[in-house]
Motif scaffolding. Sequence first.
Motif, PDB file in Angstrom:
ATOM      1  N   TYR A 141       0.832  -0.991 -10.896  1.00 39.07           N
ATOM      2  CA  TYR A 141       0.959  -0.381 -12.215  1.00 39.07           C
ATOM      3  C   TYR A 141      -0.408  -0.157 -12.857  1.00 39.07           C
ATOM      4  CZ  TYR A 141       5.904  -1.634 -11.786  1.00 39.07           C
ATOM      5  OH  TYR A 141       7.201  -1.753 -11.360  1.00 39.07           O
ATOM      6  N   LEU A 142      -1.343  -1.063 -12.607  1.00 35.82           N
ATOM      7  CA  LEU A 142      -2.707  -0.861 -13.107  1.00 35.82           C
ATOM      8  C   LEU A 142      -3.331   0.383 -12.484  1.00 35.82           C
ATOM      9  CD1 LEU A 142      -4.150  -4.507 -13.168  1.00 35.82           C
ATOM     10  CD2 LEU A 142      -3.595  -3.051 -15.126  1.00 35.82           C
ATOM     11  N   ALA A 143      -3.033   0.586 -11.167  1.00 37.81           N
ATOM     12  CA  ALA A 143      -3.537   1.788 -10.495  1.00 37.81           C
ATOM     13  C   ALA A 143      -2.933   3.037 -11.125  1.00 37.81           C
ATOM     14  CB  ALA A 143      -3.202   1.733  -9.008  1.00 37.81           C
ATOM     15  N   ILE A 162       0.842  -1.205   0.000  1.00 33.46           N
ATOM     16  CA  ILE A 162       0.000   0.000   0.000  1.00 33.46           C
ATOM     17  C   ILE A 162       0.876   1.253   0.000  1.00 33.46           C
ATOM     18  CG2 ILE A 162      -1.683   1.335   1.342  1.00 33.46           C
ATOM     19  CD1 ILE A 162      -2.829  -1.351   2.315  1.00 33.46           C
ATOM     20  N   ILE A 163       1.921   1.249   0.850  1.00 31.52           N
ATOM     21  CA  ILE A 163       2.846   2.390   0.903  1.00 31.52           C
ATOM     22  C   ILE A 163       3.528   2.589  -0.449  1.00 31.52           C
ATOM     23  CG2 ILE A 163       4.984   3.268   1.938  1.00 31.52           C
ATOM     24  CD1 ILE A 163       4.219   1.898   4.515  1.00 31.52           C
ATOM     25  N   LEU A 164       4.034   1.497  -1.008  1.00 29.20           N
ATOM     26  CA  LEU A 164       4.710   1.592  -2.303  1.00 29.20           C
ATOM     27  C   LEU A 164       3.738   2.019  -3.404  1.00 29.20           C
ATOM     28  CD1 LEU A 164       7.032  -1.552  -2.204  1.00 29.20           C
ATOM     29  CD2 LEU A 164       7.720   0.841  -2.049  1.00 29.20           C
ATOM     30  N   GLY A 165       2.492   1.551  -3.303  1.00 28.50           N
ATOM     31  CA  GLY A 165       1.487   1.948  -4.286  1.00 28.50           C
ATOM     32  C   GLY A 165       1.256   3.444  -4.285  1.00 28.50           C
ATOM     33  N   PHE A 166       1.087   4.022  -3.091  1.00 36.81           N
ATOM     34  CA  PHE A 166       0.921   5.471  -2.989  1.00 36.81           C
ATOM     35  C   PHE A 166       2.167   6.201  -3.500  1.00 36.81           C
ATOM     36  CE2 PHE A 166      -2.490   4.581   0.174  1.00 36.81           C
ATOM     37  CZ  PHE A 166      -3.476   5.362  -0.412  1.00 36.81           C
ATOM     38  N   LEU A 167       3.329   5.642  -3.185  1.00 32.75           N
ATOM     39  CA  LEU A 167       4.585   6.268  -3.611  1.00 32.75           C
ATOM     40  C   LEU A 167       4.710   6.264  -5.136  1.00 32.75           C
ATOM     41  CD1 LEU A 167       7.292   7.507  -2.812  1.00 32.75           C
ATOM     42  CD2 LEU A 167       8.223   5.190  -2.643  1.00 32.75           C
ATOM     43  N   ILE A 168       4.361   5.145  -5.749  1.00 34.66           N
ATOM     44  CA  ILE A 168       4.446   5.047  -7.205  1.00 34.66           C
ATOM     45  C   ILE A 168       3.482   6.023  -7.872  1.00 34.66           C
ATOM     46  CG2 ILE A 168       3.973   3.517  -9.164  1.00 34.66           C
ATOM     47  CD1 ILE A 168       5.038   1.205  -7.392  1.00 34.66           C
ATOM     48  N   VAL A 169       2.257   6.125  -7.338  1.00 36.47           N
ATOM     49  CA  VAL A 169       1.282   7.071  -7.881  1.00 36.47           C
ATOM     50  C   VAL A 169       1.791   8.505  -7.724  1.00 36.47           C
ATOM     51  CG1 VAL A 169      -1.037   8.028  -7.584  1.00 36.47           C
ATOM     52  CG2 VAL A 169      -0.699   5.552  -7.564  1.00 36.47           C
ATOM     53  N   TYR A 170       2.375   8.794  -6.557  1.00 38.95           N
ATOM     54  CA  TYR A 170       2.926  10.131  -6.295  1.00 38.95           C
ATOM     55  C   TYR A 170       4.043  10.446  -7.288  1.00 38.95           C
ATOM     56  CZ  TYR A 170       4.953  14.022  -3.625  1.00 38.95           C
ATOM     57  OH  TYR A 170       5.432  15.245  -3.238  1.00 38.95           O
ATOM     58  N   ALA A 171       4.923   9.472  -7.502  1.00 35.09           N
ATOM     59  CA  ALA A 171       6.036   9.676  -8.434  1.00 35.09           C
ATOM     60  C   ALA A 171       5.523   9.859  -9.859  1.00 35.09           C
ATOM     61  CB  ALA A 171       6.986   8.478  -8.371  1.00 35.09           C
ATOM     62  N   ASN A 172       4.520   9.079 -10.218  1.00 30.78           N
ATOM     63  CA  ASN A 172       3.969   9.194 -11.560  1.00 30.78           C
ATOM     64  C   ASN A 172       3.318  10.558 -11.787  1.00 30.78           C
ATOM     65  OD1 ASN A 172       3.150   7.643 -14.102  1.00 30.78           O
ATOM     66  ND2 ASN A 172       1.196   8.442 -13.386  1.00 30.78           N
ATOM     67  N   ASN A 173       2.690  11.108 -10.764  1.00 30.86           N
ATOM     68  CA  ASN A 173       2.086  12.438 -10.885  1.00 30.86           C
ATOM     69  C   ASN A 173       3.140  13.499 -11.195  1.00 30.86           C
ATOM     70  OD1 ASN A 173      -0.493  11.533 -10.445  1.00 30.86           O
ATOM     71  ND2 ASN A 173      -0.464  11.952  -8.240  1.00 30.86           N
TER      72      ASN A 173
END
Length: 665
Positions: free
Chosen positions: A169-171, A70-81
Amino acid sequence: MLFKLSVKNMKKSFGDYTIYFLTLILGVAIFYVFNSMDSQQAMMQLSASTKAIVDLLLQMLGGVSVFVSIILGFLIVYANNFLIKRRKKEFGIYMTLGMGKGQISRILFLETIIVGIMSLAVGLLIGVFASQGMSVVVAKMFEADMSRYEFVFSKAACIKTIVYFGIMYLAVILMNMISISKLNLIDLLTAVKKSESIKVKNAAVSVIVFLVSIGMLAYAYYNVAYKTSSIGPGSMMLMIAIGSLGTFLFFWSLAGFLLKLVQTSRKTYFKGLNMFIMRQINSKINTMVFSMTIICLMLFMTIGVLSSGMSLNTSVKEGLKENAPVDVNLWIPVREDGKTAADMIEEAGYSMDHFKPDYVLVTEYATNELTLKDTLGAAVKEMEAVYTMLDDSTAESVMKVSEYNKIADMYGQPKIEVGQNEYAVVCNYDNMRVWRDKGLEQGTKISLGGVEYSPHYDKCQDGFIKMSGNATNFGIIVLPDEAVNEAWSVKSLLIANYSADDQQGKESMEAELAALDSPAAAEIDAVTKISLYEGSVGLGAIVTFIAIYLGVIFLISSAAILALKELSDSSDNRERYAVLRQIGTDEKMINRALFTQTAIFFLIPLALAAVHSIFGIKFVNVILETMGAESRGESIVGTAIFIIAIYGGYFIATYFGSKRIIAGK
């Protein structure tokens, strides 16, 4: 065509993807390593009870992995933004040339797939090799046989990693589609000219709030570090709340306070690009006060859990060597028929031939004539003021000096001397030793049967009679043999070593002991070196692995968020750096200004987290002491080196990435 364009974009924007790619690779590698331990278990020779502990560890790591994902998911979304924001003008040009939002979304989809596949491939490759090192660490912690070691690839961990990161990645793909659908051409083309609106805080208010935050943190520090014994669960939660609020107010007011502080020295403020640097720092901190608070607290947790977790495992092992020096302790309550622990173990069907002939059979005594209040003397009132729930009427454990010295000889400890009207106190629990030493230093006399006894030593002697996983002997009163009344006897204690010469033989004898099932066996209590090692080392390993797992993830997340914020600001501020060049500022001065502000931005949350950790570790030490452990210098140094390597790596990558951005590359 879209695929070729995606690949071309990836090559062109490689610098922008560096932090993103680095974070994904580290995340994948760490996730694989901690989820591949079930495969490593197969190549180690573990006892049944140790395997049960490893199974529990794996279950707990599985639960932690969900949290980590969950933490990594939020981090990846943040980085992608950040990447989306960085490329808004590029997307605007695409739309101007007639490309639709659907096609842009497909480009981002392809880029995400490419990045995902590359990061998974590299991360898994690193993870597979790193897991081999982890298997050695696991074997060392559980003292397992590595003679059958072989290179292992965990198919289950690989599939789990791919599935979890595939969902992430789907998120990201979904978030990209939503982001693109909300954009319009004007916003995309003018994005480079926009920056976050910043509300300038009143300088006087900032100074006042800063001083209030320092006061709140100082209050929390004092209570957790110096009033530990009086803090209950409710008080602890209050201190956490005060510390967290103090941290938030610290960052809320820091920018204004620093600006005001530097402005008091006009010479410093107007020197070189200091004014520009301070304004940039002010902008960065003011736009992410809450994020800086969370980052600081995550770094604090990283320092705390890594240093304490590693210390616990090392200290527990060292404590076991000292506190479990023989194979087995057996004891029974004193029986009216006079049977001893040795008699009862044979009656239960376990041959005394399983023990070496140098075993020790002694009696433990206790009497209400001798209580904690009697032995502490005047020091008992001081102790009761600190430990309000203390029961000073508790009867003390008593041993004959001759029998205690038999135990000491068996355990390899110094023997005790007492005269005819003297006594000694044996204690190895540090928190209790402090109070007993005060009583002994005051020359507290005790009275038994109308006879007074004075302390032979003015301090407690280190020792114990029953093995344990750590130093937990609260105190034993050692008296001359003739001073002990047999009517005080409470337990018969057998201390022995198995007669087997190898570990396998000892485990076989212990299994036979554990399998006893009879009325006689039901009366016997036992503690063994093997069970203590497996239980204590297992607990230390579980805490250590979870601490390392969470600590690394928190560290990566904190560093990545700071890096992405700095890169985003560099992208927004390219025009400002262009103005500096136009007014004659050379590149060396600009680069130095960029380096300074990036260093300050990274150091501020880490510095406050380090201060938090000084007092936090002091508090944790009190808890660890109850487990026979403490935070060790080498663990703290190791944690510092690890943080500097990871955090410093992100800092360097961020600086060079920002340098490239402001140069217009």
